[in-house]
Design an enzyme around this catalytic site. Structure first.
Site, PDB file in Angstrom:
ATOM      1  N   ASP A   1      -4.751   0.777  -9.816  1.00 36.76           N
ATOM      2  CA  ASP A   1      -6.192   0.601  -9.994  1.00 36.76           C
ATOM      3  C   ASP A   1      -6.550   0.189 -11.423  1.00 36.76           C
ATOM      4  OD1 ASP A   1      -6.031   1.569  -7.466  1.00 36.76           O
ATOM      5  OD2 ASP A   1      -7.152   3.414  -7.829  1.00 36.76           O
TER       6      ASP A   1
ATOM      7  N   ASP B   1       2.837   1.966  -4.945  1.00 39.32           N
ATOM      8  CA  ASP B   1       2.778   1.858  -6.416  1.00 39.32           C
ATOM      9  C   ASP B   1       3.375   3.093  -7.079  1.00 39.32           C
ATOM     10  OD1 ASP B   1       0.550   3.407  -5.648  1.00 39.32           O
ATOM     11  OD2 ASP B   1      -0.681   2.711  -7.323  1.00 39.32           O
TER      12      ASP B   1
ATOM     13  N   GLY C   1     -15.992   5.134  -3.384  1.00 40.12           N
ATOM     14  CA  GLY C   1     -15.146   5.668  -2.322  1.00 40.12           C
ATOM     15  C   GLY C   1     -14.856   4.659  -1.231  1.00 40.12           C
TER      16      GLY C   1
ATOM     17  N   GLU D   1       0.843  -1.207   0.000  1.00 37.70           N
ATOM     18  CA  GLU D   1       0.000   0.000   0.000  1.00 37.70           C
ATOM     19  C   GLU D   1       0.872   1.249   0.000  1.00 37.70           C
ATOM     20  OE1 GLU D   1      -3.106   0.939  -1.028  1.00 37.70           O
ATOM     21  OE2 GLU D   1      -3.842  -0.560   0.404  1.00 37.70           O
ATOM     22  N   HIS D   2       0.473   2.207  -0.827  1.00 36.41           N
ATOM     23  CA  HIS D   2       1.215   3.463  -0.985  1.00 36.41           C
ATOM     24  C   HIS D   2       2.624   3.198  -1.484  1.00 36.41           C
ATOM     25  CE1 HIS D   2      -1.520   6.597   0.314  1.00 36.41           C
ATOM     26  NE2 HIS D   2      -1.950   5.805   1.279  1.00 36.41           N
TER      27      HIS D   2
ATOM     28  N   GLY E   1     -12.504   2.377  -1.515  1.00 35.60           N
ATOM     29  CA  GLY E   1     -11.165   1.835  -1.720  1.00 35.60           C
ATOM     30  C   GLY E   1     -11.163   0.661  -2.669  1.00 35.60           C
ATOM     31  N   LEU E   2     -12.275   0.417  -3.331  1.00 33.24           N
ATOM     32  CA  LEU E   2     -12.340  -0.695  -4.294  1.00 33.24           C
ATOM     33  C   LEU E   2     -12.241  -0.177  -5.726  1.00 33.24           C
ATOM     34  CD1 LEU E   2     -15.031  -2.886  -2.511  1.00 33.24           C
ATOM     35  CD2 LEU E   2     -12.600  -3.377  -2.740  1.00 33.24           C
TER      36      LEU E   2
ATOM     37  N   TYR F   1      -2.459  12.897  -0.009  1.00 34.87           N
ATOM     38  CA  TYR F   1      -1.835  11.958  -0.945  1.00 34.87           C
ATOM     39  C   TYR F   1      -0.667  12.643  -1.659  1.00 34.87           C
ATOM     40  CZ  TYR F   1      -1.545   8.653  -4.871  1.00 34.87           C
ATOM     41  OH  TYR F   1      -1.119   7.752  -5.805  1.00 34.87           O
TER      42      TYR F   1
HETATM   43  P1  ADP Z   1     -12.930   4.883  -5.350  1.00 32.43           P
HETATM   44  O1  ADP Z   1     -12.075   4.364  -4.261  1.00 32.43           O
HETATM   45  O2  ADP Z   1     -14.284   4.228  -5.332  1.00 32.43           O
HETATM   46  O3  ADP Z   1     -12.271   4.813  -6.688  1.00 32.43           O
HETATM   47  P2  ADP Z   1     -12.785   7.686  -5.902  1.00 32.43           P
HETATM   48  O4  ADP Z   1     -13.006   8.869  -5.070  1.00 32.43           O
HETATM   49  O5  ADP Z   1     -11.469   7.505  -6.568  1.00 32.43           O
HETATM   50  O6  ADP Z   1     -13.176   6.416  -5.028  1.00 32.43           O
HETATM   51  O7  ADP Z   1     -13.855   7.652  -7.072  1.00 32.43           O
HETATM   52  C1  ADP Z   1     -15.231   7.801  -6.789  1.00 32.43           C
HETATM   53  C2  ADP Z   1     -15.848   8.699  -7.835  1.00 32.43           C
HETATM   54  O8  ADP Z   1     -15.864   8.018  -9.105  1.00 32.43           O
HETATM   55  C3  ADP Z   1     -17.298   8.991  -7.569  1.00 32.43           C
HETATM   56  O9  ADP Z   1     -17.437  10.071  -6.660  1.00 32.43           O
HETATM   57  C4  ADP Z   1     -17.787   9.342  -8.962  1.00 32.43           C
HETATM   58  O10 ADP Z   1     -17.449  10.655  -9.312  1.00 32.43           O
HETATM   59  C5  ADP Z   1     -17.018   8.388  -9.830  1.00 32.43           C
HETATM   60  N1  ADP Z   1     -17.830   7.193 -10.051  1.00 32.43           N
HETATM   61  C6  ADP Z   1     -17.780   6.015  -9.401  1.00 32.43           C
HETATM   62  N2  ADP Z   1     -18.726   5.164  -9.847  1.00 32.43           N
HETATM   63  C7  ADP Z   1     -19.406   5.824 -10.808  1.00 32.43           C
HETATM   64  C8  ADP Z   1     -20.505   5.517 -11.679  1.00 32.43           C
HETATM   65  N3  ADP Z   1     -21.121   4.328 -11.626  1.00 32.43           N
HETATM   66  N4  ADP Z   1     -20.894   6.467 -12.554  1.00 32.43           N
HETATM   67  C9  ADP Z   1     -20.293   7.641 -12.627  1.00 32.43           C
HETATM   68  N5  ADP Z   1     -19.254   8.009 -11.843  1.00 32.43           N
HETATM   69  C10 ADP Z   1     -18.818   7.122 -10.959  1.00 32.43           C
HETATM   70 MG    MG Z   2     -10.439   5.821  -7.205  1.00 35.47          MG
END
Ligand code: ADP
Ligand code: MG
Length: 360
Positions: free
Chosen positions: A150, A17, A100, A14-15, A102-103, A200
């Site tokens: 990712d 990459d 959001g 983690e952290h 972390g997946l 970050y």
């Molecule tokens: P994560 O860990 O899930 O990647 P991020 O903050 O990097 O968290 O990304 C989340 C963002 O990605 C959401 O706030 C949205 O803007 C975008 N996102 C995720 N899923 C969708 C979706 N199904 N349709 C449109 N945008 C999405």
């Molecule tokens: Mg993300």
């Protein structure tokens, strides 16, 4: 036709990459799908379930600071590479990757969009290009300086395998994952201490400061012994960040072997040590995650757990006995709700296939 792309979990690493370390992610069963059709008119229309609708103007693509950026970003990158010779299409996005958590829902959206366009327009983008373009969309259009993990895991995932990758050379190998009666469990704390991208970027700068002070260009050219010997030269924070990176590199290598040998106690210990280092050295944990980790570790059915993803909330990943998952989630959820008034979410995650498209 539709494109699809999974989210991902990271076992350990983690952290690192963006620090030339090893990562050990796998694609999960949850994914984003993007249904693509020729548009009835001359506009590029996007709709995402639960988010809304948007019309992309290919002549004027600008980040809006919302969900549309992840999709616009993909079109923008294609244009940047002169691959945007597309007639108008409509895209319908749907996803069961939690946001959001972390997946990596964001990478799954980018990669699924690219996969749909790649299939529909027979762009002939190979896997390395899909990874690079999706990462560029996130780095240069959305403006998040994520590393390669990712998008890489979302594209390269393979059923029942995790991917052990050297982020310095780009070399990787598939490692069969057979957990017997155990499983990886991801628990989303549902908190996000919005320091997110600022912290970050600061961590990246602190790692660079560590390297610069030691006159090295890569953490792979520094030993733990050297870091200790030169500790006095380093600002305390730069030393701590370096300590995390170097020990995490070691733990990730050990974890690969431990998983192949089914040494669950060692895998669990490495996860727990990784967590301690992320908390104390990299300083990316938070109160709620600490509460969850401490309580998880009370269960005899839990082998080990660590915070996963960027930090300051988000999720943790644990190796647990599969039969105990309902009990763990029920008890932990109650305790957590009493303490913080938040309902956590748990997801069992299983190594699955990577992105693609289906001609339907
Ligand atoms: P994560 O860990 O899930 O990647 P991020 O903050 O990097 O968290 O990304 C989340 C963002 O990605 C959401 O706030 C949205 O803007 C975008 N996102 C995720 N899923 C969708 C979706 N199904 N349709 C449109 N945008 C999405
Ligand atoms: Mg993300």
């Amino acid at each position: 036709m539709y494109g699809y792309a999974p989210g991902r979990a990271n076992i350990i690493g983690e952290h690192v990459d963006y620090n030339d370390g090893y990562i050990f992610p796998f694609a999960i069963e949850r994914k984003t799908t993007v249904l693509i059709k020729k548009s009835d008119d001359s506009s590029f229309r996007v709709r995402s379930k639960g988010y809304g609708a948007f019309v992309i103007n290919p002549e004027k693509m600008e980040p809006r600071g919302d969900w549309t950026d992840y999709i616009q970003g993909v079109f923008w990158v294609l244009k940047r590479h002169d691959r945007f010779h597309l007639f108008p299409v409509t895209l319908e996005v749907d996803s069961d990757v939690p946001i959001g958590a972390g997946l990596s829902s964001s990478a799954s959206v980018e990669v699924a969009t690219l996969a749909a366009l790649n299939g529909f327009f027979t762009l002939g983008l190979d896997k390395a290009t899909l990874i690079a373009y999706a990462k560029e969309a996130e780095n240069d259009f959305v403006g998040v300086q994520c590393g390669i993990m990712d998008q890489f895991a979302s594209v390269m995932g393979k059923e029942d395998h995790a991917i052990f990758m050297d982020t310095r050379s780009g070399d990787f190998e598939y490692v069969p994952i057979d957990l017997d009666d155990k499983t990886f469990l991801v628990i989303n704390s549902k908190v996000s201490h919005a320091l997110g991208s600022g912290e970050y970027n600061r961590r990246r700068a602190e790692c660079a400061l560590c390297l610069n002070t030691l006159h090295r260009s890569s953490f792979r050219d520094i030993s733990l012994a050297e870091l200790e010997n030169k500790r006095a030269l380093l600002p305390p924070v730069a030393y701590l960040r370096g300590l995390h990176v170097l020990t995490e590199i070691e733990r990730t290598c050990l974890c690969k072997t431990a998983l192949l040998e089914k040494d669950w106690a060692l895998v669990g210990r490495l996860l727990t040590q990784s967590h301690s280092s992320l908390r104390d050295n990299y300083q990316v944990s938070c109160e709620e995650i600490e509460y969850l980790i401490e309580n998880l570790n009370q269960f005899s059915s839990v082998w080990g757990a660590r915070i996963m993803g960027g930090g300051f909330g988000g999720s943790l990943i644990a190796l647990v006995e599969e039969r105990a998952v309902p009990k763990i989630l029920a008890e932990l959820s109650d305790k957590y709700f009493h303490r913080y008034g938040i309902r956590l979410e748990g997801y069992q995650v299983k190594p699955s296939k990577g992105a693609g498209y289906v001609d339907s």
